[in-house]
Design a protein around this motif. Structure first.
Motif, short mmCIF file in Angstrom:
data_model
loop_
_atom_site.label_atom_id
_atom_site.label_comp_id
_atom_site.label_asym_id
_atom_site.label_seq_id
_atom_site.Cartn_x
_atom_site.Cartn_y
_atom_site.Cartn_z
N LEU A 19 0.84 -1.19 0.00
CA LEU A 19 0.00 0.00 0.00
C LEU A 19 0.88 1.26 0.00
CD1 LEU A 19 -2.90 1.13 0.30
CD2 LEU A 19 -2.55 1.09 2.75
N MET A 20 1.88 1.26 0.87
CA MET A 20 2.77 2.41 0.95
C MET A 20 3.54 2.57 -0.36
SD MET A 20 4.07 1.66 4.78
CE MET A 20 5.00 3.04 5.27
N LYS A 21 3.96 1.45 -0.87
CA LYS A 21 4.71 1.53 -2.13
C LYS A 21 3.87 2.15 -3.24
CE LYS A 21 8.22 -2.04 -1.66
NZ LYS A 21 8.46 -3.50 -1.83
N GLY A 22 2.60 1.77 -3.26
CA GLY A 22 1.72 2.32 -4.28
C GLY A 22 1.66 3.84 -4.19
N ILE A 23 1.53 4.32 -2.95
CA ILE A 23 1.46 5.77 -2.77
C ILE A 23 2.77 6.43 -3.20
CG2 ILE A 23 1.34 7.59 -1.02
CD1 ILE A 23 -0.64 5.77 0.49
N LEU A 24 3.88 5.85 -2.74
CA LEU A 24 5.18 6.43 -3.05
C LEU A 24 5.42 6.48 -4.57
CD1 LEU A 24 7.33 4.85 -0.22
CD2 LEU A 24 6.63 7.24 -0.43
N ALA A 25 4.90 5.47 -5.25
CA ALA A 25 5.07 5.45 -6.69
C ALA A 25 4.37 6.65 -7.30
CB ALA A 25 4.52 4.15 -7.26
N LYS A 26 3.15 6.93 -6.81
CA LYS A 26 2.42 8.06 -7.36
C LYS A 26 3.11 9.38 -7.05
CE LYS A 26 -2.05 5.82 -7.41
NZ LYS A 26 -2.82 5.25 -6.29
N GLU A 27 3.84 9.42 -5.94
CA GLU A 27 4.55 10.64 -5.54
C GLU A 27 5.98 10.63 -6.10
OE1 GLU A 27 3.50 13.28 -3.76
OE2 GLU A 27 1.46 12.52 -3.47
N SER A 28 6.30 9.62 -6.87
CA SER A 28 7.64 9.46 -7.45
C SER A 28 8.74 9.52 -6.39
CB SER A 28 7.95 10.52 -8.52
OG SER A 28 6.81 10.93 -9.17
N VAL A 29 8.55 8.76 -5.33
CA VAL A 29 9.57 8.70 -4.28
C VAL A 29 10.16 7.30 -4.26
CG1 VAL A 29 10.01 8.82 -1.81
CG2 VAL A 29 8.41 10.42 -2.88
N ASN A 30 11.50 7.24 -4.16
CA ASN A 30 12.14 5.95 -3.99
C ASN A 30 12.33 5.69 -2.50
OD1 ASN A 30 12.55 5.07 -6.64
ND2 ASN A 30 14.11 6.70 -6.86
N ALA A 31 11.98 4.51 -2.06
CA ALA A 31 12.12 4.23 -0.64
C ALA A 31 12.76 2.88 -0.41
CB ALA A 31 10.75 4.26 0.02
N ASP A 32 13.59 2.82 0.65
CA ASP A 32 14.14 1.53 1.05
C ASP A 32 13.04 0.70 1.66
OD1 ASP A 32 16.43 2.70 0.36
OD2 ASP A 32 17.28 2.82 2.39
N GLU A 33 13.12 -0.60 1.42
CA GLU A 33 12.17 -1.53 2.04
C GLU A 33 12.25 -1.43 3.58
OE1 GLU A 33 10.40 -3.86 0.10
OE2 GLU A 33 9.51 -5.06 1.70
#
Lengths: 314, 411, 314, 314, 314
Positions: free
Chosen positions: B169-183
């Motif tokens: 779920l978080m990844k989906g949001i970050l994708a829309k915000e174009s943010v790269n995040a560590d697992e």
């Protein structure tokens, strides 16, 4: 104008000036800039820089107020043209649980037009559903050196003579509350002698902890009369009231080298005295009785002393 | 766009809701059943901790079916009178062309027994008479205050999301915000927020900041929200301290309300301090602390609080002479639920006392003391006789409410 | 006019006449000379010259002055059309925190047209924002000899017969409060017999220390019944209230020739009795119980007496 | 009119009729004769003739007089158009310090048109500025024989049957308060049986001393259960309150034939019980505890009994 | 509509029906017959017929009557246009001294248009000036047989099965309070099983003595947790107040098989707990502490148990 309050004169003018909460400050600035600020919960002891605006602390904050005033404000905010209004609720942890419950949906329903900043001393007194709706920022007490530095700057600016001991005492007495520290500095600045340990204690109406310690030690050694002379001395020299002294005795008890059980029993006796004074007991009679109680412990305690003593530095 | 992420990415339909599949299915089935007429339970009680999406679910199902959502929540005054108006709205038969309705009674555990007097009874009536589905939400369904509601509802629990559901779920949001995040960063946020997705998304937003990346180091600035768990640590310190100063320091770690902390200590002292003589000392320290709370209430001298705190922490700690005998688990204080509730009935009792007093020539105080227990007793054993008395006293409504509340307390 | 109060009649007319507060006087005169005047906070026990200093400082600046108590201040707090310049406010520490906050706002608003001199017993009870706006002056209790001297001067002027014992007793009873001392002098002067130890005790409603001493001695010798008769005598003959007697017993205990341990236990018991009376305990029952406690000590103490006795003269 | 109070009906009509306060009466008459009149402070226990003396002194000066209590005084405190000259104020020591300060100002303002006679139980509770404005008169309690004689006169006049024991009991109970004594006499007169020891105890709501004595004796013999039955009897049959019983036990203890040591320890215990009842303790629980304490003494005391017994008749 | 509460349904309708207060009834009837009526003071324990007698006496005079409680009385105290003649005032001893003084003045002012009947538990708590204005009627608790008889009559009339044991238990529990007794009867009658000892104990919301006994036994065996469970049960399930439980523990202690010394120390500890509850202590906390105290005794007591046991049945 000379009568201005230094806390006002030297109040941080923008987020940049908030001392030593760098991370929080930068994060907040960013959120404000981007306009995506969530509801926030600012938690931390008084005088650590949490904003004080918005609804006044002395306002009543029962459930009814939340359901009317706060909600009304949130609704009105939507009418203005700015993207959103910020509503600061000071001392949110003084709200009853029910009042907090009433707040949670208001926060949500008006999210588009207004943001809440809740300030509190203890975040644990904020109900979970509200914590869950907020970004939590914890404000920590300022480190002593920073406060000393800050006071020093003000003192210099105001041409006040200070000693290091004096400033340190201010910091100690203010317990991390910057606003309080500045106030004490200003009050003490009027004493002709400049700001020393002594003047600071006089200004705040407290005895020097070492003097209180001395008095207690006399009593605990069984020398009741000396303890009592010291007591009278404190009452007169520092212009203390009975309850002031009781409270200071209470603080000092934690630093006495006595067995832990004795410490607790002393605390009970001190609490008793405090309560009796609240109820209108005679100050001198009750304080004497407290010292007598301590002295009475001495025989008991002397015998077990050598073995159990725990030196406690706080 | 100036919306917080929790708003921007709020699920619009049940399909967008992550996790809780079983619960969602249950609620769908129950709603479908309305097509065949009102089911045996006319209401659903959605319950679960903060941030699992209770309100979101209700909103989503209404939207999906094209129904109007009628919502009452804790930010509204919810007296019986006001709720009765909702009842009107709910019981009106839907005309052929009008839209359907979903009645959402949000946060029923936030009902205030004083300002919202009569609310519980009114809600029961709404449930009984409604022609439309009703959804209630609550954090704690076992709150005695809402027990009567519990019996009238189908209970559906919404659970916190685990890592498996939360991280995508978080990844989906970050994708829309174009943010790269560590697992690891996401995992750390999930762990801190313990499945409260609203908190998690808020924290995600704060942490990402202006840069378009998120690492584990970034999460270091995150403060933990207070969860009930932290209390165990505080209790552990208190029961294991050997000195006054150590025990007193436990308070710095606790942001818990003092009276609440007191209840925790009171509940667990006997099991943590089994030696009889030590227990006697500890309990007497607690009794002494309790006396200070009473004095504070009476004199409003708040400075006395510090003595209460000393005694309830250090007083208990120092009562021990022997060292701790290994781990004994901590129990939740039995009384926390019942305390606040019993305060609510007090006003009602006063009113009833006055009615009894005027009918039987005594003061209302005596009326309450003398007659109320008897009426309560008759209520249990002979409802018909109870009804006669209540009506003769002209006090049936308040009596009903007192009795239902007190039954809850006893349960 | 005969009904005039001596405290007014003999109030110092200039700063120079104020007794024994040299440092304060010089600081004040300095302020007057320089023509500037901050808000001031005068702190110290009652009857040490605070109000007088305030009034005189105002006078010497040649500007209008208004003197008022907290109660009156609250009534006229709006201050809209103040025709004066310096406002001397007595008993400022009797104001609630809220009232002090209001005062603080008033101080800000009228800072151009008037200055405040706040008098209080305990500066610690003044809120920080006010303290920090004020220059602090700390008044100390007057030394006994000075008070005796002063009373002597008045007595001579008023043609009142005095004995040295009488004046000393007044000073003792007044505990450094000059106003109180002068008032007692005036009250005692109305007794036909002139001012002796005896008349002073009568006027202030206290028992003669020797009577109290006697009562305690009976109890300590184990003769409880005699002690109790004496107690009734005090209650009835002198018309003393229970708490008066407790306070006098407390003073007397320090002059008894008893072992230190006994003294300590007595003083604890006296504290208990004081509290019980405050809470509404029956005067005779509670004071009897205190005497019984003393008598119970006697057996213990008699056995150890010969060895340990400490003669205490104070 | 039958409902008239005997205290009014038999109030002395002139200064000469006032009982047993010769010195005061002569000082007052002197003042009246000389035509001067200072403010006066009449201090002394209740029912010793203070108000009566005040009213009569006023009458004999042939000027208007107003009598009032503290409550009423507060209401009419503005005193704007006083048509009278002497104001007798009862219970002046019941006024708060603030109210007394206000009174003091009133005294100053109207010093030309009126004089105050303030009556109080304890002069020590009157603030000094007032004390020093007043001439002090100290009233002492009346001797028993005089009170008996006076009651006898009234009883005869009212055709009430009395026994000597009855009147003595009234005097004992009234403790030197004449007004109280007369009131009890009147109340007891409404009982059909005439005035005996028994009826007096009933009227004032006390137990017969012998019943209390009995109860204590059971306890001291170690028969706690019998003592408790007697206690319940007192509580229920006589309708006594707990504090009444404690006070009676206290009086009775002095008449018990027990060793002095036991007596002393009992009196301490009684003080404890009194305090707990004042705080609201349960009457039966607390009094039972007291009896249990007595019973516990019994074993100790029985062994030493034969030797030490002191018969006490009072 | 027939009264649903039996206390009202069976309230005596004329003076003649009032139980067992013959002397009072005859005195009252006499007053009624003679047409005169003084103010009256009805004193005695609750439920002995005071209010009923007041209401009936008024009725038999055929005049208007107003019954009121103290609170209501205070509200309507101005009494300007009184349409009535007799005023029955309940719980007059609950009035403060000040309120009683006001009442006394009211009695004086309206002495021509109305008469007061004051009801109280303790006549000693009524101020003397009122007592002396009133004819005193002392109501005594009803003898057990009469109460049993009366309950029997009601039970028969209501078709309720009773056992002798059941009725006796009611009387015991009601302690001479008729209203309480009738109330218990009515409550117990709602159980289909008829009225036995068992049902009565269930009604009075008092725990059955065995429950308290159980709790104490657990504690004395050293099993604190079980004792506490039992305590919570009593507090929640039976809805007992803390002081109820203290009182029951107090009664129970006399039946425990424990050494006399332990008993006495327990009774003192119970007194302590009672005192703390009164001060506002929390019921569960304070009673738990008492149980912990008992549990701590267990080791001491177990060792001496076999030898010293005293079985106490009462």
């Amino acid at each position: 104008m000379e009568a201005a309050l230094w806390t006002e004169k030297y109040r941080p003018k923008s987020l940049d000036d908030i001392m030593d909460q760098e991370e929080i400050v930068s994060r907040l600035k960013d959120l404000v800039k981007r306009g995506t600020m969530p509801h926030c919960l600012f938690a931390g002891p008084p005088g650590t820089g949490k904003t004080t605006a918005g609804l006044n602390a002395s306002d009543e904050r029962g459930i009814d107020v939340v359901r009317t005033t706060v909600k009304e404000f949130a609704r009105m905010a939507s009418l203005s043209s700015v993207p959103f209004k910020i509503l600061v609720l000071d001392e949110a942890d003084n709200m009853t649980g029910d009042a907090q419950s009433a707040l949670r949906r208001t926060m949500e329903n008006y999210t588009n037009t207004c943001r809440f900043i809740l300030c509190c001393n203890y975040s644990g007194r904020i109900i979970e559903p509200i914590q869950s709706r907020c970004a939590l920022f914890r404000f920590t007490p300022l480190p002593e050196e920073k406060v000393v530095e800050y006071l020093h700057r003000i003192a210099k600016n105001e041409n006040v003579k200070t000693t290091e001991g004096g400033l340190k005492t201010i910091v100690e007495v203010a317990e991390g509350d910057l606003r309080k520290a500045v106030n004490i500095l200003q009050a003490a600045s009027s004493m002709s002698k400049g700001i020393s340990e002594e003047t600071v204690y006089q200004v705040v109406g407290r005895a020097r902890p070492t003097d209180v310690h001395e008095m207690l030690n006399h009593a605990l050694k069984g020398d009741f009369l000396k303890a009592r002379d010291e007591l009278r001395n404190l009452l007169v020299k520092y212009g203390l009231s009975g309850s002031d002294i009781v409270r200071q005795i209470h603080s000092e008890v934690f630093r006495l080298a006595i067995p832990e059980k004795t410490r607790i029993s002393l605390i009970e006796a001190i609490g008793d005295t405090d309560f009796r004074l609240v109820q209108g007991g005679d100050e001198e009679v009750q304080l004497s009785a407290l010292l007598a109680h301590l002295a009475a412990q001495s025989s008991v305690h002397r015998s077990v002393r050598e073995e159990h003593v725990t030196a406690l530095d706080r | 766009m100036s919306q917080p992420w929790t708003v921007r990415y709020r699920p619009q339909t049940t399909r967008e809701i992550a996790g809780n599949k079983v619960a969602l299915e249950k609620i769908r089935q129950w709603l479908d059943a309305w097509a065949q007429g009102k089911p045996s339970k006319g209401a659903v009680l959605l319950y679960g901790p903060a941030g699992v999406g209770k309100t979101t679910v209700a909103e989503a199902v209404a939207r999906e079916r094209g129904w109007d959502l009628v919502e009452i929540n804790a930010s509204d005054k919810r007296s019986g009178e006001i709720l009765s108006k909702i009842a009107g709205l709910a019981s009106t038969q839907a005309s052929l062309f009008s839209k359907g309705r979903l009645i959402l009674l949000d946060e029923v555990d936030g009902i205030n027994l004083r300002t919202d007097s009569g609310a519980i009874i009114a809600i029961l009536r709404v449930i009984r008479e409604s022609q439309f589905p009703i959804v209630l939400t609550a954090n704690d369904p076992w709150d005695p205050k809402i027990r009567p509601l519990r019996d009238a509802c189908l209970l559906i629990e919404l659970k916190r999301l685990g890592l498996r559901e939360g991280i995508p779920l978080m990844k989906g949001i970050l994708a829309k915000e174009s943010v790269n995040a560590d697992e690891e960063a996401l995992r750390s946020i999930m762990e801190r927020d313990r499945g409260d997705m609203r908190s998690a998304i808020t924290d995600l937003q704060i942490l990402t900041g202006p840069k378009k990346s998120l690492t584990l180091e970034d999460t270091a600035m995150l403060s933990n929200r207070d969860r009930t768990e932290s209390i165990f640590e505080v209790l552990r310190i208190i029961f294991n301290s050997r000195t006054v100063a150590q025990a007193r320091r436990a308070l710095d770690k606790s942001d818990l309300d003092h009276e609440m902390l007191f209840q925790w200590i009171l509940e667990n002292t006997p099991s943590q301090i089994p030696s009889r003589h030590e227990l006697e000392r500890a309990m007497s320290a607690l009794a002494e602390a309790d006396l200070y709370f009473a004095r504070i209430r009476k004199t409003q001298s708040w400075h006395l609080l510090s003595y209460a705190l000393d005694l309830m922490t250090a007083g208990v700690a120092v009562a021990k002479e022997t060292s701790p005998r290994g781990w004994v688990s901590m129990k939740f204080p039995q009384r926390i639920g019942s305390m606040s509730r019993s305060r609510g009935t007090r006003e009602l009792r006063k009113g009833v006392g006055a009615m009894i007093g005027s009918k039987s020539h005594i003061s209302s105080r005596r009326g309450t003391k003398l007659y109320l227990p008897m009426i309560q007793f008759i209520h249990q054993h002979d409802p018909e006789k109870y009804r006669q008395i209540a009506e003769w006293l002209d006090a049936k409504e308040p009596l009903d409410e007192i009795l239902s509340l007190e039954n809850d307390l006893a349960a």
